[in-house]
Design a protein around this motif. Structure first.
Motif, PDB file in Angstrom:
ATOM      1  N   LEU A 174      -1.385  54.817   3.624  1.00  0.00           N
ATOM      2  CA  LEU A 174      -1.030  54.657   2.217  1.00  0.00           C
ATOM      3  C   LEU A 174      -0.308  53.342   1.949  1.00  0.00           C
ATOM      4  N   ASP A 175      -0.663  52.705   0.836  1.00  0.00           N
ATOM      5  CA  ASP A 175       0.039  51.476   0.479  1.00  0.00           C
ATOM      6  C   ASP A 175       1.325  51.816  -0.294  1.00  0.00           C
ATOM      7  N   VAL A 176       2.113  50.782  -0.616  1.00  0.00           N
ATOM      8  CA  VAL A 176       3.436  51.037  -1.215  1.00  0.00           C
ATOM      9  C   VAL A 176       3.336  51.778  -2.560  1.00  0.00           C
ATOM     10  N   PRO A 177       2.514  51.289  -3.531  1.00  0.00           N
ATOM     11  CA  PRO A 177       2.499  52.011  -4.822  1.00  0.00           C
ATOM     12  C   PRO A 177       2.041  53.460  -4.682  1.00  0.00           C
ATOM     13  N   THR A 178       1.104  53.709  -3.786  1.00  0.00           N
ATOM     14  CA  THR A 178       0.625  55.083  -3.618  1.00  0.00           C
ATOM     15  C   THR A 178       1.730  55.952  -3.024  1.00  0.00           C
ATOM     16  N   SER A 179       2.476  55.398  -2.058  1.00  0.00           N
ATOM     17  CA  SER A 179       3.562  56.182  -1.454  1.00  0.00           C
ATOM     18  C   SER A 179       4.646  56.491  -2.479  1.00  0.00           C
ATOM     19  N   LEU A 180       4.840  55.565  -3.443  1.00  0.00           N
ATOM     20  CA  LEU A 180       5.900  55.784  -4.445  1.00  0.00           C
ATOM     21  C   LEU A 180       5.460  56.769  -5.523  1.00  0.00           C
ATOM     22  N   ASP A 181       4.146  56.963  -5.645  1.00  0.00           N
ATOM     23  CA  ASP A 181       3.632  57.816  -6.708  1.00  0.00           C
ATOM     24  C   ASP A 181       3.906  59.292  -6.406  1.00  0.00           C
ATOM     25  N   SER A 386      -5.650  68.278   1.550  1.00  0.00           N
ATOM     26  CA  SER A 386      -5.938  67.349   0.436  1.00  0.00           C
ATOM     27  C   SER A 386      -5.353  65.968   0.682  1.00  0.00           C
ATOM     28  N   THR A 387      -4.383  65.857   1.603  1.00  0.00           N
ATOM     29  CA  THR A 387      -3.813  64.522   1.841  1.00  0.00           C
ATOM     30  C   THR A 387      -4.890  63.541   2.307  1.00  0.00           C
ATOM     31  N   ARG A 388      -5.952  64.096   2.920  1.00  0.00           N
ATOM     32  CA  ARG A 388      -7.036  63.211   3.391  1.00  0.00           C
ATOM     33  C   ARG A 388      -7.739  62.521   2.224  1.00  0.00           C
ATOM     34  N   ASN A 389      -7.644  63.123   1.046  1.00  0.00           N
ATOM     35  CA  ASN A 389      -8.385  62.550  -0.095  1.00  0.00           C
ATOM     36  C   ASN A 389      -7.550  61.609  -0.941  1.00  0.00           C
ATOM     37  N   ILE A 390      -6.289  61.369  -0.515  1.00  0.00           N
ATOM     38  CA  ILE A 390      -5.466  60.468  -1.332  1.00  0.00           C
ATOM     39  C   ILE A 390      -6.056  59.050  -1.257  1.00  0.00           C
ATOM     40  N   ARG A 391      -6.324  58.514  -2.414  1.00  0.00           N
ATOM     41  CA  ARG A 391      -6.897  57.156  -2.471  1.00  0.00           C
ATOM     42  C   ARG A 391      -5.777  56.150  -2.682  1.00  0.00           C
ATOM     43  N   ASN A 392      -5.869  55.035  -1.984  1.00  0.00           N
ATOM     44  CA  ASN A 392      -4.872  53.980  -2.168  1.00  0.00           C
ATOM     45  C   ASN A 392      -5.019  53.337  -3.532  1.00  0.00           C
ATOM     46  N   LYS A 393      -3.894  52.965  -4.124  1.00  0.00           N
ATOM     47  CA  LYS A 393      -3.957  52.324  -5.432  1.00  0.00           C
ATOM     48  C   LYS A 393      -4.413  50.868  -5.313  1.00  0.00           C
ATOM     49  N   ILE A 394      -4.036  50.241  -4.176  1.00  0.00           N
ATOM     50  CA  ILE A 394      -4.465  48.845  -3.993  1.00  0.00           C
ATOM     51  C   ILE A 394      -5.845  48.860  -3.326  1.00  0.00           C
ATOM     52  N   MET A 395      -6.801  48.312  -4.038  1.00  0.00           N
ATOM     53  CA  MET A 395      -8.177  48.322  -3.523  1.00  0.00           C
ATOM     54  C   MET A 395      -8.337  47.318  -2.380  1.00  0.00           C
ATOM     55  N   ASP A 396      -9.064  47.724  -1.384  1.00  0.00           N
ATOM     56  CA  ASP A 396      -9.316  46.827  -0.263  1.00  0.00           C
ATOM     57  C   ASP A 396     -10.604  46.051  -0.537  1.00  0.00           C
ATOM     58  N   ILE A 461       4.302  40.849  -4.992  1.00  0.00           N
ATOM     59  CA  ILE A 461       2.936  40.721  -5.519  1.00  0.00           C
ATOM     60  C   ILE A 461       2.161  39.733  -4.654  1.00  0.00           C
ATOM     61  N   LEU A 462       2.820  38.609  -4.286  1.00  0.00           N
ATOM     62  CA  LEU A 462       2.133  37.605  -3.472  1.00  0.00           C
ATOM     63  C   LEU A 462       1.766  38.175  -2.103  1.00  0.00           C
ATOM     64  N   SER A 463       2.622  39.087  -1.584  1.00  0.00           N
ATOM     65  CA  SER A 463       2.334  39.687  -0.257  1.00  0.00           C
ATOM     66  C   SER A 463       1.396  40.891  -0.398  1.00  0.00           C
ATOM     67  N   ARG A 464       0.933  41.140  -1.605  1.00  0.00           N
ATOM     68  CA  ARG A 464       0.023  42.254  -1.916  1.00  0.00           C
ATOM     69  C   ARG A 464       0.607  43.621  -1.555  1.00  0.00           C
ATOM     70  N   LEU A 465       1.918  43.755  -1.719  1.00  0.00           N
ATOM     71  CA  LEU A 465       2.517  45.081  -1.573  1.00  0.00           C
ATOM     72  C   LEU A 465       2.265  45.857  -2.859  1.00  0.00           C
ATOM     73  N   PHE A 466       2.132  45.133  -3.979  1.00  0.00           N
ATOM     74  CA  PHE A 466       1.779  45.736  -5.258  1.00  0.00           C
ATOM     75  C   PHE A 466       0.672  44.888  -5.886  1.00  0.00           C
ATOM     76  N   ASP A 467      -0.125  45.518  -6.727  1.00  0.00           N
ATOM     77  CA  ASP A 467      -1.116  44.780  -7.504  1.00  0.00           C
ATOM     78  C   ASP A 467      -0.554  44.537  -8.889  1.00  0.00           C
ATOM     79  N   PRO A 468      -0.931  43.393  -9.517  1.00  0.00           N
ATOM     80  CA  PRO A 468      -0.423  43.160 -10.868  1.00  0.00           C
ATOM     81  C   PRO A 468      -0.906  44.243 -11.830  1.00  0.00           C
ATOM     82  N   THR A 469      -0.094  44.515 -12.854  1.00  0.00           N
ATOM     83  CA  THR A 469      -0.510  45.486 -13.865  1.00  0.00           C
ATOM     84  C   THR A 469      -1.604  44.872 -14.721  1.00  0.00           C
ATOM     85  N   SER A 470      -1.465  43.585 -15.024  1.00  0.00           N
ATOM     86  CA  SER A 470      -2.552  42.864 -15.708  1.00  0.00           C
ATOM     87  C   SER A 470      -2.482  41.408 -15.290  1.00  0.00           C
ATOM     88  N   GLY A 471      -3.512  40.656 -15.661  1.00  0.00           N
ATOM     89  CA  GLY A 471      -3.561  39.259 -15.244  1.00  0.00           C
ATOM     90  C   GLY A 471      -4.211  39.141 -13.883  1.00  0.00           C
TER      91      GLY A 471
END
Ligand SMILES: Nc1ncnc2c1ncn2[C@@H]1O[C@H](COP(=O)(O)OP(=O)(O)OP(=O)(O)O)[C@@H](O)[C@H]1O
Length: 695
Positions: A174-181, A386-396, A461-471
């Motif tokens: 899991l990436d950071v935003p998904t873990s925080l969700d 169901s944990t197997r189906n958790i999708r990461n928020k940051i797309m690879d 954001i630069l380290s891609r721990l989070f994706d921008p909300t827009s832009g």
């Protein structure tokens, strides 16, 4: 009291989670009502559905949806060890039958004895044989139980470790935003899988026990010509089940709403270890006791017992009294029958009915109790699978990083109208507002600004721990989202205050910066030198192999206060922790980052205020050593301290309230006298300027 879904917390209480919002927004929960109840110091909110029929339907749907997971659980456990699984299953089948078998043999023995007593001719051989059979069976039951427990303990270790590993793999993915969700939060553990399996087995065993006992009792009742006896035995467990009231399987939330109790807890917390120095230097002792006493007097005898027990316990004596009477019903029934039909009943029959009825009631109680647990367990199993189906928020992405032609250059960035706000953040406004920025590959960038201005967010954001909300975020001229994240991560070193020391040895703490060379002590020692960690490691008895923060999973009994006991000394030796200071931690973490440089893949170095606990010399050395390794890398520093770094920076980015307020080189920014940078710089310079002695 039943209230609509938009529950408001009690006036004297802290805010509750936003139940109202959840129930309104999701159609799945549209018929949910929330019942409120005050239980002692607790305010309890229980979610129920408007109609009981709908509730049963929902339960049924949940059970149906869980069946595939249940099958997977049994298949997985069978796959772990077929032989152990079969042994545990057989031992459970045996457990389900043993009570009925023992009941049958006791009955047989009593009947033989009774016939002997009535006729005046004891059948010694039959009595002896019945007794031997019963004793043999008792011994076999005890042996098989012992064996079953052993098999179960072995299977338990395998199952817990297997599911723990599965969950660890999911958590690591899991990436950071998904873990925080909150919706992706993993609240289950390997033990939950085992507990669910064990409880389900207990439920099935109880079904078998109850059925087999009923067969034996029905047989006895037929012999005595009394078919209603089984029904009499069923009344109490059925009543208990119908009036069962517990929170375990309900969706509920409880919080302490009593302000006096909360005040007492705060006073207690102030006495705890963390505030020792403040309390002593502030001379707060007497005030704490006085406030605690005042709150205690106001609280009086309001119950602080767990809401689970308070809810479970009946508020009127009706239920426990009726249950106790119903418990004695089989005995009363036997007594009445013995008076009405003396020819049909004998002392042996009464004894047999009495003992078999209590066994049956016990089995039925267990059956209903484990039935209540059943649904809870299905829920845990569903959650685990169901944990197997958790999708990461940051797309690879699919593009490998770095491209061959940029392999020796630092990472370059372009941010176009980039906006970001933290998921679930209650803060007004964005953490970053429409940022436009270019960072040249190989440049030295310093980001400065006030607390909360967005410095750390931008590097996340630069380290891609989070994706921008827009832009858009572009890396080396292509969209960041197109790159394979693993490649970007391998090319990045992130050194921040968030970095922790691992519960491993010093050598591994450093070596793990570069996985391929974890055990290369030459490289580890070089990295320790670069990070400034050599000196304090050399002072330890066991040097680099010293373990840090190892989780001490120990259990001691009756040792408390016996400080001179030889066992206490052993315990102290084993539990002695190695503590290192904040500055030493930062040196160790920095050494790990230097170790990472050895991979030869690093294109981006992000340094986010990792030096707050370092002394001035340590900080200067750290920055100089990082700058020495600058070639082929983009370096981004986040700092509050101006001077050394800012003067050498190719670009200084000055942040304010999520915006870039200024950008440029030191000299350029200093020329803008009313600007944010010169203002901040002058405040620091002024603080260190020589002050004229005051008269
Ligand atoms: N994990 C988070 N969840 C929600 N909001 C956050 C989170 N981290 C930071 N924020 C908020 O985002 C804004 C920018 O925070 P950021 O950490 O980037 O500031 P900063 O400039 O690095 O501050 P500091 O100098 O104090 O480290 C702040 O308002 C902060 O409260």
């Amino acid at each position: 009291m039943i209230v609509a879904a938009d529950v408001k917390p009690a006036q004297d209480a802290p805010e509750t989670p936003d139940t109202a919002e959840k129930t309104k927004t999701s159609s799945e929960y549209e018929d949910v009502v929330i019942e409120e109840e005050q239980l002692g110091i607790y305010r309890l909110l229980v979610a129920t559905t408007k109609s009981t029929r709908r509730q049963y339907q929902k339960n049924l749907e949940e059970i149906q949806a869980s069946i595939p997971h249940l099958v997977s659980l049994f298949k997985d456990i069978y796959g772990l060890s077929q032989s152990l699984f079969i042994c545990v299953l057989l031992s459970r089948v045996w457990q389900g039958l043993e009570d009925a078998l023992l009941m049958h043999l006791s009955t047989r023995m009593l009947r033989v004895i009774e016939v002997g007593l009535i006729t005046g001719k004891p059948f010694a051989a039959e009595v002896l044989w019945a007794m031997v059979l019963r004793l043999l069976c008792t011994a076999i039951v005890a042996y098989l139980r012992w064996l079953g427990d052993r098999y179960q303990a072995r299977l338990r270790s395998l199952v817990t470790a297997h599911f723990e590993l599965t969950l660890m793999e999911v958590k690591l993915r899991l990436d950071v935003p998904t873990s925080l969700d909150a919706s992706s939060k993993i609240d289950v553990s390997g033990s939950d899988a085992w507990n669910a399996f064990e409880d389900i087995m207990t439920y099935l065993t109880s079904v078998l026990t109850t059925l087999s006992q009923m067969v034996v009792i029905l047989r006895q009742a037929r012999i005595s010509g009394d078919p209603f006896f089984v029904l009499v035995c069923l009344i109490k467990p059925i009543f208990a089940n119908l009036t069962y009231r517990a929170l375990w399987e309900k969706v509920c939330y409880a919080y302490v709403s009593n302000i006096d109790y909360l005040r007492m807890s705060s006073m207690q917390a102030l006495v705890g270890g963390g505030f020792k120095e403040d309390v002593l230097t502030g001379d707060l002792g007497a005030w704490i006791i006085q406030e605690y006493r005042a709150a205690r007097d106001k609280l009086g005898d309001i119950s602080n017992e767990s809401p689970f027990w308070q809810y479970y316990r009946s508020s009127t004596p009706f239920k426990p009294v009726v249950e106790s009477i119903l418990d004695d019903l089989p005995m009363a029934y036997c007594a009445v029958n013995a008076v009405l039909y003396p020819s049909r009943f004998s002392i042996a029959s009464i004894a047999i009915f009495q003992s078999s009825s209590s066994s049956l009631r016990y089995s039925l109680d267990t059956l209903f109790r484990s039935g209540h647990e059943f649904q809870k367990n299905l829920h845990s199993i569903k959650e685990i699978y169901s944990t197997r189906n958790i999708r990461n928020k940051i797309m690879d992405g699919k593009v490998a990083y770095p491209s061959a032609e940029k392999a020796n250059e630092g990472m370059s960035f372009e941010l176009k109208d980039l906006t970001f706000s933290y998921p679930g953040s209650h803060k007004k406004g964005n953490a970053l507002n429409k940022i436009n920025l270019s960072i040249r590959g190989g440049s030295l960038v310093v980001i400065v600004g006030a607390n909360g201005s967005g410095k750390s967010t931008i590097v996340r954001i630069l380290s891609r721990l989070f994706d921008p909300t827009s832009g858009e975020l572009m890396i080396d001229g292509s969209k960041a989202a197109d790159y394979h994240i693993a490649g970007l991560r391998q090319a990045t070193v992130l050194l921040s205050q968030e970095n922790k020391i691992y519960p491993l040895s010093f050598a591994e703490n450093i070596g793990l910066g570069h996985l391929d060379s974890v055990h290369d002590m030459e490289l580890v020692k070089k990295a320790a030198e670069q990070g400034g960690a050599t000196e304090f490691i050399s002072k330890l008895d066991t040097g680099y192999s010293t373990q840090l923060n190892q989780s001490a999973d120990t259990i001691s009994m009756n040792l408390h206060g016996k400080n001179d006991h030889p066992l206490h000394k052993e315990m102290e030796k084993l539990e002695k922790a190695v503590n290192i200071s904040g500055g030493e931690t930062q040196r160790l973490v920095a050494a790990r980052s230097f170790m990472r440089f050895n991979s030869g893949k690093i294109r981006l170095v992000v340094v986010d205020e990792p030096s707050s606990a370092l002394d001035a010399e340590g900080e200067l050395q750290l920055f100089n050593r990082l700058l020495e390794a600058r070639e082929g890398k983009t370096m981004i520093f986040v700092t509050h301290r101006f001077g050394h770094l800012t003067k050498h920076a190719d670009t200084i980015i000055c942040m304010k309230d999520g915006d870039i307020s200024e950008m440029g080189r030191h000299d350029e920014l200093m020329r803008n006298e009313g600007g944010e940078y010169s203002k901040l710089y002058n405040i620091q310079a002024g603080a260190f300027a020589e002050q004229p002695p005051t008269a």
